[in-house]
Design a protein around this motif. Structure first.
Motif, PDB file in Angstrom:
ATOM      1  N   LEU A 159      24.307 -20.367 -59.810  1.00  0.00           N
ATOM      2  CA  LEU A 159      23.501 -21.655 -59.747  1.00  0.00           C
ATOM      3  C   LEU A 159      21.994 -21.614 -59.829  1.00  0.00           C
ATOM      4  O   LEU A 159      21.455 -22.453 -60.491  1.00  0.00           O
ATOM      5  CB  LEU A 159      23.736 -22.091 -58.251  1.00  0.00           C
ATOM      6  CG  LEU A 159      25.333 -22.482 -57.846  1.00  0.00           C
ATOM      7  CD1 LEU A 159      25.339 -22.752 -56.434  1.00  0.00           C
ATOM      8  CD2 LEU A 159      25.536 -23.664 -58.541  1.00  0.00           C
ATOM      9  N   SER A 217      27.315 -25.558 -54.606  1.00  0.00           N
ATOM     10  CA  SER A 217      26.680 -26.616 -55.349  1.00  0.00           C
ATOM     11  C   SER A 217      25.090 -26.401 -55.295  1.00  0.00           C
ATOM     12  O   SER A 217      24.544 -25.907 -54.262  1.00  0.00           O
ATOM     13  CB  SER A 217      27.153 -28.162 -55.211  1.00  0.00           C
ATOM     14  OG  SER A 217      26.479 -28.423 -53.554  1.00  0.00           O
ATOM     15  N   ILE A 223      32.239 -25.544 -58.968  1.00  0.00           N
ATOM     16  CA  ILE A 223      30.924 -25.363 -58.568  1.00  0.00           C
ATOM     17  C   ILE A 223      29.962 -26.301 -59.601  1.00  0.00           C
ATOM     18  O   ILE A 223      30.151 -26.437 -60.866  1.00  0.00           O
ATOM     19  CB  ILE A 223      30.468 -23.886 -59.163  1.00  0.00           C
ATOM     20  CG1 ILE A 223      31.453 -22.873 -58.337  1.00  0.00           C
ATOM     21  CG2 ILE A 223      29.093 -23.620 -58.795  1.00  0.00           C
ATOM     22  CD1 ILE A 223      31.608 -23.084 -56.928  1.00  0.00           C
ATOM     23  N   THR A 224      29.192 -27.105 -58.878  1.00  0.00           N
ATOM     24  CA  THR A 224      28.367 -27.803 -59.724  1.00  0.00           C
ATOM     25  C   THR A 224      26.666 -27.617 -59.427  1.00  0.00           C
ATOM     26  O   THR A 224      26.359 -27.153 -58.571  1.00  0.00           O
ATOM     27  CB  THR A 224      28.687 -29.422 -59.244  1.00  0.00           C
ATOM     28  OG1 THR A 224      28.348 -29.327 -57.913  1.00  0.00           O
ATOM     29  CG2 THR A 224      30.212 -29.802 -59.322  1.00  0.00           C
ATOM     30  N   SER A 225      26.046 -28.199 -60.642  1.00  0.00           N
ATOM     31  CA  SER A 225      24.583 -28.073 -60.323  1.00  0.00           C
ATOM     32  C   SER A 225      24.113 -29.350 -61.018  1.00  0.00           C
ATOM     33  O   SER A 225      24.361 -30.056 -62.136  1.00  0.00           O
ATOM     34  CB  SER A 225      24.088 -27.043 -61.324  1.00  0.00           C
ATOM     35  OG  SER A 225      22.785 -26.876 -61.494  1.00  0.00           O
ATOM     36  N   SER A 226      23.070 -30.025 -60.409  1.00  0.00           N
ATOM     37  CA  SER A 226      22.533 -31.214 -60.655  1.00  0.00           C
ATOM     38  C   SER A 226      21.017 -31.382 -60.445  1.00  0.00           C
ATOM     39  O   SER A 226      20.446 -30.816 -59.985  1.00  0.00           O
ATOM     40  CB  SER A 226      23.330 -32.580 -60.139  1.00  0.00           C
ATOM     41  OG  SER A 226      23.142 -32.387 -58.625  1.00  0.00           O
ATOM     42  N   SER A 284      27.045 -25.746 -69.035  1.00  0.00           N
ATOM     43  CA  SER A 284      28.532 -25.624 -68.908  1.00  0.00           C
ATOM     44  C   SER A 284      28.840 -25.059 -70.245  1.00  0.00           C
ATOM     45  O   SER A 284      28.159 -25.310 -71.290  1.00  0.00           O
ATOM     46  CB  SER A 284      29.035 -27.185 -68.731  1.00  0.00           C
ATOM     47  OG  SER A 284      28.491 -27.802 -67.659  1.00  0.00           O
ATOM     48  N   CYS A 340      33.238 -19.921 -64.240  1.00  0.00           N
ATOM     49  CA  CYS A 340      31.679 -19.645 -63.832  1.00  0.00           C
ATOM     50  C   CYS A 340      31.387 -18.082 -63.981  1.00  0.00           C
ATOM     51  O   CYS A 340      30.257 -17.768 -64.303  1.00  0.00           O
ATOM     52  CB  CYS A 340      32.021 -19.763 -62.033  1.00  0.00           C
ATOM     53  SG  CYS A 340      32.202 -21.698 -61.762  1.00  0.00           S
ATOM     54  N   GLY A 372      28.349 -27.866 -64.597  1.00  0.00           N
ATOM     55  CA  GLY A 372      29.559 -27.238 -63.527  1.00  0.00           C
ATOM     56  C   GLY A 372      30.404 -26.379 -64.342  1.00  0.00           C
ATOM     57  O   GLY A 372      30.335 -25.988 -65.472  1.00  0.00           O
ATOM     58  N   CYS A 373      31.110 -25.616 -63.484  1.00  0.00           N
ATOM     59  CA  CYS A 373      32.190 -24.729 -63.981  1.00  0.00           C
ATOM     60  C   CYS A 373      33.118 -24.566 -62.773  1.00  0.00           C
ATOM     61  O   CYS A 373      33.354 -25.129 -61.700  1.00  0.00           O
ATOM     62  CB  CYS A 373      31.534 -23.307 -64.374  1.00  0.00           C
ATOM     63  SG  CYS A 373      30.773 -22.568 -62.683  1.00  0.00           S
TER      64      CYS A 373
END
Length: 547
Positions: free
Chosen positions: A417, A466, A511-514, A370, A376, A395-396
């Motif tokens: 991503l 994601s 937009i998320t990443s986990s 982030s 993004c 995320g962004c």
């Protein structure tokens, strides 16, 4: 018979002092600096550990069974005590056999003596002794009072085991670190194959800087490391000079030692950092040692400085690869990853991937990092390593306009991503080597499509929104010292249907990443079995006339 018993007692009275201290022997002590289960002679076990033991795996410890008389260490458990306690006894054990060894008078046979290395000074002497067709290895005298050569002590160890302090001529290789407070303590030994990085505060005085040993390069390289038949000197690999404003300059030559001295009210050439690099063989023998220094200047106003120290180990003829545990993963260290080269018909080898950034040279699994702008498109290329045991989310925001094309946008978001080169495999252990194919777990990639986010737009396409990574791990090995092992990794890409926006309109999509770590270890099975139960109903007068 009485005469035989008297002879045995006489032999006991005349027996020489034992060479082996059986009270210090322990054949079941297998773990380094840890208590072994049911090992009653393990010096690492405390009274609390003994209270949990069920029996002594080695109840009697003796030396040579062929001796006529010797000491024996007897271990047992007092289960009636609360809590149970260990009982230790040292008794005299007499060998009833008439064919027994009265005294081990040839002490040189009790250890392996390091061979003498030929030198110009002793070459003629060795040639006279061993140059003939035959030679005798027997000692000059078999007298018990003859002073035999002292056996090699612990400082002459040729091969090291994991965690054992690296020994030098005077003591051990120092790696200063903070102990109770943030101040430096020089009593921290460097353990073999234990990569460490420490920072601590050192009290300084500019007027006395030339007499403070910890500020001098000689303090860190003046002792040779003990190896096999020779000693390994610590060479200076590089010297970096740091100015008062923090600018660093690499010196072209590192042959000349720069000692601390006072110049114009400044203490120059003071050690700010030391980086040791040890090279060893596959059998644990140290063959090379080097140190890289960072030297700086200290002004009169400063009463303390921060020093940094680091040590790393590399096996000869191999590429240095940072480890994340040995063998199991350590919480907080990066998850190691790589991919299989194209063209291999079978997984014969693995190459470590750059994983989205050329600066990410340590072959780590990474996710989106982030940024403060939360854009993004601007965050493309910014990656953060996945740390074992840490659940992470980042995320962004993506601003979509009518002028954006769907397919290029989808590919850009996929690069944001996953990165430019998403790995195919993850190391199951923190020290997995690339040549050990079975130590690498393939990453399962899934694709899930969500519902449409707009019902009023004209044409649609799929864009990724994601990335979810689930890492399943388990405790592997002994219950006393379990090791973290990764058994499964799943990367799920979620896409959403996006329709074409009308002219002049825009939309913002998150937009998320986990990353999620899941412990799937099975609970330890109890050592007992439950008693069987009988589901029956007794007659109402079964206990009559008792209540």
């Amino acid at each position: 018979p009485a005469d035989i018993r008297d002879d045995a007692q006489a032999r006991v009275r005349s027996a020489p002092a034992p060479i082996t201290d059986v009270a210090r022997l322990c054949v079941c002590d297998l773990l380094v600096a840890q208590c072994d289960v049911n090992c009653c002679c393990d010096p690492d076990c405390s009274a609390e550990d003994f209270s949990l033991f069920t029996a002594c795996s080695v109840p009697v410890v003796t030396g040579d069974s062929q001796l006529c008389s010797q000491k024996a260490a007897v271990y047992s458990l007092d289960v009636e005590a609360n809590p149970p306690e260990r009982i230790f006894k040292l008794i005299d054990q007499v060998n009833p056999s008439i064919f027994c060894i009265h005294a081990t008078n040839y002490k040189q046979a009790l250890y392996l003596k390091s061979p003498q290395i030929p030198t110009p000074e002793n070459f003629d002497q060795l040639l006279d002794k061993f140059g003939g067709a035959t030679f005798s290895a027997e000692p000059d005298s078999w007298n018990l009072d003859t002073d035999a050569q002292n056996p090699p002590d612990a400082n002459e160890t040729s091969r090291y085991e994991y965690g054992v302090p690296v020994q030098t001529e005077d003591a051990f290789l120092r790696l200063p670190s903070p102990v109770v407070s943030s101040w430096c303590s020089d009593a921290n030994p460097a353990g073999f194959l234990v990569n460490q990085a420490t920072k601590c505060i050192r009290s300084v005085s500019v007027e006395k800087c030339d007499s403070i040993q910890a500020l001098s390069m000689l303090f860190y390289i003046n002792s040779s490391i003990l190896a096999s038949v020779f000693q390994v000197n610590i060479t200076v690999q590089s010297i970096v000079v740091q100015s008062l404003n923090g600018m660093r300059t690499l010196l072209s030559s590192s042959d000349v030692l720069r000692l601390p001295m006072v110049l114009d009210g400044l203490c120059i050439n003071a050690v700010f950092g030391v980086n040791y690099h040890i090279t060893h063989t596959d059998t644990g023998e140290i063959i090379e040692a080097a140190a890289a220094f960072v030297l700086g200047a200290i002004s009169k106003e400063r009463l303390s400085i921060e020093q940094s120290f680091e040590i790393s180990f590399t096996q000869e003829n191999t590429q240095p690869v940072p480890l994340s545990g040995n063998p199991g993963y350590v919480v907080g260290l990066p998850v190691r990853a790589g991919f299989q080269p194209q063209g291999y018909p079978f997984p014969a080898a693995f190459l470590f991937s750059a994983l989205a950034l050329s600066s990410n040279k340590h072959s780590q699994l990474t996710i989106l990092h982030s940024t403060s702008t939360q854009d993004c498109l601007a965050a493309q290329g910014a990656r953060a390593p996945v740390l074992f045991g840490y659940n992470m989310i980042s995320g962004c925001k993506l601003r979509i306009t009518a002028a954006m094309k769907c397919q290029p946008l989808a590919q850009t978001l996929l690069d944001v991503l996953k990165g430019q080169s998403f790995p195919e495999y993850v190391a199951s252990f923190g020290n997995s080597q690339a040549r050990d194919v079975l130590d690498w777990v393939p990453i399962t990639q899934l694709l899930i499509s969500e519902q449409m986010i707009s019902h009023t737009l004209q044409s649609s396409c799929q864009i990724p929104v994601s990335l979810g990574i689930e890492v399943k791990w388990t405790k592997y090995g002994s219950l006393v010292n379990p090791q973290a092992r990764i058994v499964n990794v799943t990367a799920t890409i979620t896409t959403t249907t996006l329709k074409q926006l009308p002219s002049g309109r825009e939309r913002i999509i998150p937009i998320t990443s986990s990353v999620v770590f899941t412990d799937i270890s099975s609970p330890a099975e109890p050592s007992y079995k439950a008693w069987p139960t009988i589901d029956i109903k007794l007659p109402f007068d079964f206990f009559y006339p008792f209540v």
